[in-house]
Design a protein around this motif. Structure first.
Motif, PDB file in Angstrom:
ATOM      1  N   GLY A   1       0.746  -1.237   0.017  1.00 37.08           N
ATOM      2  CA  GLY A   1      -0.110   0.035  -0.074  1.00 37.08           C
ATOM      3  C   GLY A   1       0.921   1.300  -0.058  1.00 37.08           C
ATOM      4  N   ALA A   2       0.400   2.411   0.733  1.00 39.94           N
ATOM      5  CA  ALA A   2       0.954   3.898   0.761  1.00 39.94           C
ATOM      6  C   ALA A   2       2.426   3.515   1.295  1.00 39.94           C
ATOM      7  N   ALA A   3       2.678   2.626   2.225  1.00 41.42           N
ATOM      8  CA  ALA A   3       4.113   2.632   2.836  1.00 41.42           C
ATOM      9  C   ALA A   3       5.154   2.367   1.543  1.00 41.42           C
ATOM     10  N   MET A   4       4.861   2.045   0.394  1.00 41.67           N
ATOM     11  CA  MET A   4       5.759   1.647  -0.632  1.00 41.67           C
ATOM     12  C   MET A   4       5.546   2.276  -2.025  1.00 41.67           C
ATOM     13  N   ALA A   5       4.690   3.322  -1.719  1.00 40.80           N
ATOM     14  CA  ALA A   5       4.422   4.120  -3.260  1.00 40.80           C
ATOM     15  C   ALA A   5       5.597   4.857  -3.925  1.00 40.80           C
ATOM     16  N   LEU A   6       6.353   5.155  -2.827  1.00 41.43           N
ATOM     17  CA  LEU A   6       7.724   5.732  -3.356  1.00 41.43           C
ATOM     18  C   LEU A   6       8.546   5.013  -4.012  1.00 41.43           C
ATOM     19  N   VAL A   7       8.639   3.643  -3.243  1.00 44.68           N
ATOM     20  CA  VAL A   7       9.667   2.607  -3.812  1.00 44.68           C
ATOM     21  C   VAL A   7       9.223   2.261  -5.204  1.00 44.68           C
TER      22      VAL A   7
ATOM     23  N   THR B   1      11.039   7.647   5.611  1.00 43.82           N
ATOM     24  CA  THR B   1      10.822   7.467   7.058  1.00 43.82           C
ATOM     25  C   THR B   1       9.459   7.568   7.365  1.00 43.82           C
ATOM     26  N   VAL B   2       8.956   8.580   6.911  1.00 44.76           N
ATOM     27  CA  VAL B   2       7.295   9.021   7.054  1.00 44.76           C
ATOM     28  C   VAL B   2       6.557   7.974   6.454  1.00 44.76           C
ATOM     29  N   ALA B   3       6.958   7.391   5.109  1.00 54.21           N
ATOM     30  CA  ALA B   3       5.985   6.280   4.516  1.00 54.21           C
ATOM     31  C   ALA B   3       6.114   5.041   5.055  1.00 54.21           C
ATOM     32  N   LEU B   4       7.529   4.649   5.663  1.00 47.84           N
ATOM     33  CA  LEU B   4       7.449   3.284   6.173  1.00 47.84           C
ATOM     34  C   LEU B   4       6.654   3.218   7.525  1.00 47.84           C
ATOM     35  N   LYS B   5       6.176   4.360   8.164  1.00 49.98           N
ATOM     36  CA  LYS B   5       5.456   4.502   9.371  1.00 49.98           C
ATOM     37  C   LYS B   5       3.956   4.018   8.947  1.00 49.98           C
ATOM     38  N   LEU B   6       3.458   3.756   7.481  1.00 53.26           N
ATOM     39  CA  LEU B   6       2.134   3.255   7.091  1.00 53.26           C
ATOM     40  C   LEU B   6       2.277   1.974   6.711  1.00 53.26           C
ATOM     41  N   ALA B   7       3.271   1.090   7.041  1.00 51.89           N
ATOM     42  CA  ALA B   7       3.735  -0.006   6.706  1.00 51.89           C
ATOM     43  C   ALA B   7       2.277  -1.113   7.189  1.00 51.89           C
ATOM     44  N   PRO B   8       1.794  -1.880   6.183  1.00 51.85           N
ATOM     45  CA  PRO B   8       0.678  -2.756   6.857  1.00 51.85           C
ATOM     46  C   PRO B   8       1.057  -3.550   7.984  1.00 51.85           C
TER      47      PRO B   8
END
Length: 202
Positions: free
Chosen positions: A43-49, A147-154
């Motif tokens: 999901g959103a946590a990896m959108a950048l990657v 780092t912010v995005a990884l906080k959204l990890a499922p």
């Protein structure tokens, strides 16, 4: 779904090298593409990657497509830029291959964490693999947004159930990581020969 989401990538790895042992452009890029559906499940946590990997695959593929026989081997995409001294341009294939390889390093480290540290939360597994791989190449801005995005990890258990399908997910992750890592190492060694393996993001 037959097997796990890793099944197509594991199959594809078998065709990456030519009989002479050289990495072929399209099969290598196809394996990277087969990992995109796995990243989707974050999901959103990896959108950048995902957008980073997708963009670099497209850049390398369009160069390959411009002359498939000339660029049949992955490293020929870089060699032509070494000769024309355009490797360090931000839109170069060299830059694309470097960041694609680094992003795949991050994912391999993350997948390994998921099978080796069953007590870790997903965000712990993500943060550890980010610190070990991409972080040192990222400037402050990239690092903080990551780092912010990884906080959204499922949730870890939900994620493992989703990617598992009908197969043995731990075995498939192990297979993928062990079979694919040597290609990433080879890419780093090749880029290092030209002093191109340690370029940082601004």
């Amino acid at each position: 779904m037959e097997g796990t989401v890793f099944a197509p990538a594991i199959e594809g790895i078998k065709t990456i090298k030519s009989e002479q042992g050289e990495i072929l452009s399209q099969p290598f890029l196809d394996v990277c593409k087969h990992i995109l559906p796995v990243i989707d499940k974050f999901g959103a946590a990896m959108a950048l990657v995902k957008s980073d990997i997708g963009g670099n695959i497209s850049r390398l593929e369009s160069k390959y497509a411009s002359n498939p026989s000339r660029f049949n081997y992955l490293y020929s995409l870089v060699q032509v830029e070494v000769e024309t001294k355009t490797t360090k341009s931000s839109s170069s294939c060299t830059n694309g291959l470097l960041w694609l390889t680094r992003a795949m390093d991050f994912l391999v480290a993350l997948f390994r964490n998921l099978i080796e540290h069953e007590d870790w939360s997903m965000s712990q597994a993500c943060t550890d693999s980010y610190t070990k791989t991409l972080k040192k190449w990222h400037g402050w801005l990239a690092s903080s947004s990551f780092t912010v995005a990884l906080k959204l990890a499922p949730d870890r258990k939900k994620f493992m159930d989703v990617i598992g399908g009908t197969g043995d997910i731990n075995a498939d992750i192990e297979n993928f990581c062990s079979a694919f890592s040597p290609f990433l190492e080879e890419n780093h060694k090749f880029l290092a020969r030209f002093g191109l393996d340690d370029l940082k993001a601004s």
